[in-house]
Design a protein around this motif. Sequence first.
Motif, PDB file in Angstrom:
ATOM      1  N   ASN A 126       0.812  -1.216   0.000  1.00 57.71           N
ATOM      2  CA  ASN A 126       0.000   0.000   0.000  1.00 57.71           C
ATOM      3  C   ASN A 126       0.848   1.270   0.000  1.00 57.71           C
ATOM      4  OD1 ASN A 126      -3.083  -0.667   0.331  1.00 57.71           O
ATOM      5  ND2 ASN A 126      -1.993  -2.139   1.642  1.00 57.71           N
ATOM      6  N   GLY A 127       1.993   1.201  -0.668  1.00 60.14           N
ATOM      7  CA  GLY A 127       2.816   2.390  -0.847  1.00 60.14           C
ATOM      8  C   GLY A 127       3.409   2.944   0.426  1.00 60.14           C
ATOM      9  N   GLY A 128       3.670   2.069   1.396  1.00 63.96           N
ATOM     10  CA  GLY A 128       4.280   2.510   2.649  1.00 63.96           C
ATOM     11  C   GLY A 128       3.286   2.919   3.710  1.00 63.96           C
ATOM     12  N   PHE A 129       2.003   2.616   3.502  1.00 66.32           N
ATOM     13  CA  PHE A 129       0.957   2.956   4.469  1.00 66.32           C
ATOM     14  C   PHE A 129       0.166   1.701   4.855  1.00 66.32           C
ATOM     15  CE2 PHE A 129       1.912   6.925   2.436  1.00 66.32           C
ATOM     16  CZ  PHE A 129       1.735   7.895   3.430  1.00 66.32           C
ATOM     17  N   TRP A 130      -0.418   1.742   6.058  1.00 70.37           N
ATOM     18  CA  TRP A 130      -1.321   0.687   6.506  1.00 70.37           C
ATOM     19  C   TRP A 130      -2.739   1.136   6.177  1.00 70.37           C
ATOM     20  CZ3 TRP A 130      -2.337  -0.888  12.289  1.00 70.37           C
ATOM     21  CH2 TRP A 130      -2.984  -2.143  12.324  1.00 70.37           C
ATOM     22  N   ALA A 131      -3.420   0.394   5.317  1.00 65.32           N
ATOM     23  CA  ALA A 131      -4.752   0.782   4.869  1.00 65.32           C
ATOM     24  C   ALA A 131      -5.764   0.669   6.006  1.00 65.32           C
ATOM     25  CB  ALA A 131      -5.183  -0.100   3.701  1.00 65.32           C
ATOM     26  N   PRO A 132      -6.707   1.611   6.107  1.00 66.03           N
ATOM     27  CA  PRO A 132      -7.736   1.549   7.162  1.00 66.03           C
ATOM     28  C   PRO A 132      -8.619   0.315   7.024  1.00 66.03           C
ATOM     29  CG  PRO A 132      -7.651   3.734   6.158  1.00 66.03           C
ATOM     30  CD  PRO A 132      -6.821   2.833   5.302  1.00 66.03           C
ATOM     31  N   LEU A 133      -9.280  -0.027   8.119  1.00 67.48           N
ATOM     32  CA  LEU A 133     -10.210  -1.142   8.119  1.00 67.48           C
ATOM     33  C   LEU A 133     -11.472  -0.800   7.333  1.00 67.48           C
ATOM     34  CD1 LEU A 133     -10.094  -2.285  11.870  1.00 67.48           C
ATOM     35  CD2 LEU A 133      -8.734  -3.135   9.952  1.00 67.48           C
ATOM     36  N   THR A 134     -12.145  -1.841   6.870  1.00 64.98           N
ATOM     37  CA  THR A 134     -13.447  -1.667   6.231  1.00 64.98           C
ATOM     38  C   THR A 134     -14.538  -1.712   7.299  1.00 64.98           C
ATOM     39  OG1 THR A 134     -13.747  -4.047   5.918  1.00 64.98           O
ATOM     40  CG2 THR A 134     -12.582  -2.844   4.176  1.00 64.98           C
ATOM     41  N   ALA A 135     -15.740  -1.302   6.913  1.00 67.63           N
ATOM     42  CA  ALA A 135     -16.861  -1.292   7.862  1.00 67.63           C
ATOM     43  C   ALA A 135     -17.102  -2.674   8.446  1.00 67.63           C
ATOM     44  CB  ALA A 135     -18.117  -0.772   7.160  1.00 67.63           C
ATOM     45  N   GLU A 136     -16.979  -3.714   7.635  1.00 73.02           N
ATOM     46  CA  GLU A 136     -17.242  -5.068   8.105  1.00 73.02           C
ATOM     47  C   GLU A 136     -16.273  -5.483   9.221  1.00 73.02           C
ATOM     48  OE1 GLU A 136     -16.966  -4.147   4.954  1.00 73.02           O
ATOM     49  OE2 GLU A 136     -19.080  -4.347   4.356  1.00 73.02           O
ATOM     50  N   GLU A 137     -15.076  -4.946   9.206  1.00 70.98           N
ATOM     51  CA  GLU A 137     -14.066  -5.337  10.194  1.00 70.98           C
ATOM     52  C   GLU A 137     -14.308  -4.708  11.568  1.00 70.98           C
ATOM     53  OE1 GLU A 137      -9.975  -6.149   7.922  1.00 70.98           O
ATOM     54  OE2 GLU A 137     -10.943  -4.284   7.261  1.00 70.98           O
ATOM     55  N   TYR A 138     -15.263  -3.793  11.659  1.00 68.50           N
ATOM     56  CA  TYR A 138     -15.611  -3.195  12.948  1.00 68.50           C
ATOM     57  C   TYR A 138     -16.785  -3.905  13.618  1.00 68.50           C
ATOM     58  CZ  TYR A 138     -12.503   0.756  12.028  1.00 68.50           C
ATOM     59  OH  TYR A 138     -11.397   1.540  11.795  1.00 68.50           O
ATOM     60  N   GLU A 139     -17.337  -4.898  12.963  1.00 75.23           N
ATOM     61  CA  GLU A 139     -18.476  -5.602  13.534  1.00 75.23           C
ATOM     62  C   GLU A 139     -18.052  -6.400  14.765  1.00 75.23           C
ATOM     63  OE1 GLU A 139     -20.256  -7.916  10.443  1.00 75.23           O
ATOM     64  OE2 GLU A 139     -20.899  -6.157   9.298  1.00 75.23           O
ATOM     65  N   GLY A 140     -18.973  -6.530  15.725  1.00 71.49           N
ATOM     66  CA  GLY A 140     -18.686  -7.271  16.948  1.00 71.49           C
ATOM     67  C   GLY A 140     -17.907  -6.488  17.979  1.00 71.49           C
ATOM     68  N   GLN A 141     -17.815  -5.162  17.795  1.00 74.03           N
ATOM     69  CA  GLN A 141     -17.030  -4.324  18.704  1.00 74.03           C
ATOM     70  C   GLN A 141     -17.900  -3.369  19.516  1.00 74.03           C
ATOM     71  OE1 GLN A 141     -13.746  -4.491  19.335  1.00 74.03           O
ATOM     72  NE2 GLN A 141     -13.531  -6.249  17.985  1.00 74.03           N
ATOM     73  N   GLY A 142     -19.205  -3.647  19.578  1.00 71.09           N
ATOM     74  CA  GLY A 142     -20.091  -2.806  20.375  1.00 71.09           C
ATOM     75  C   GLY A 142     -20.422  -1.473  19.745  1.00 71.09           C
TER      76      GLY A 142
END
Length: 229
Positions: A126-142
């Motif tokens: 990703n060109g030297g960056f950590w790509a942000p999470l997608t909406a689905e990856e935040y599920e189950g976190q309250g």
Amino acid sequence: MTQYVLVAGAWLGSWAWDEVVAELRAAGHGAHALTLSGLADRRDEGRETPIDQETHVQDIVGAIERLDLRDVVLVGHSYSGIPVGQAAERIGDRLARVVFVDSDVPADGKSFASGSATLEASIAENGGFWAPLTAEEYEGQGLDDEQIARIVAGSTPHPGASLTGPAKLDRPLGELPATYIKCLLDWPELPPDVAELMKSDKWRLVEMNTGHWPMFSRPEELARILLGA
């Protein structure tokens, strides 16, 4: 008056603390949310010179010294526990307490990405960056749908060199007065390095029955814990 300095984790900026800051100020304290170099409203910084771990440590130390803050409760969430832990020992008697919110903690010579070939490969792709999470990856976190949408919309790619650069500590982290907030929905067990630090009589543990982003899911409860620190 206690001065709270709050630093969010990967991909996020000062905006992530808006609700917590409001609670702390309503209680009569100072509250200063920081955006680290290369993120959010500072995302255009560092395009010519890579932003590394030391850059983020200096962001925090520099802000505290520039504002001449004392009686500081320094708060780090997730990734930012690593630069916050280093900054905490550098600000000397300005520090009242350091609070790690479901975060990583620094270990001398090790980085956030230590041992994670997958993360290092992702940064390279990703060109030297950590790509942000997608909406689905935040599920189950309250988090509800509105909160997830807010996080996703405000997230920016995270400078990779800050994740792969080693931490530098001059003394054991267990010597600092500290509180560790464990968010149980994310993972109920303490990381081994944090469990070891809990053996220090200067550290205490607080648990929250929510996910990894309590500044969004439980801002009032998180503020009460910080006030108690």
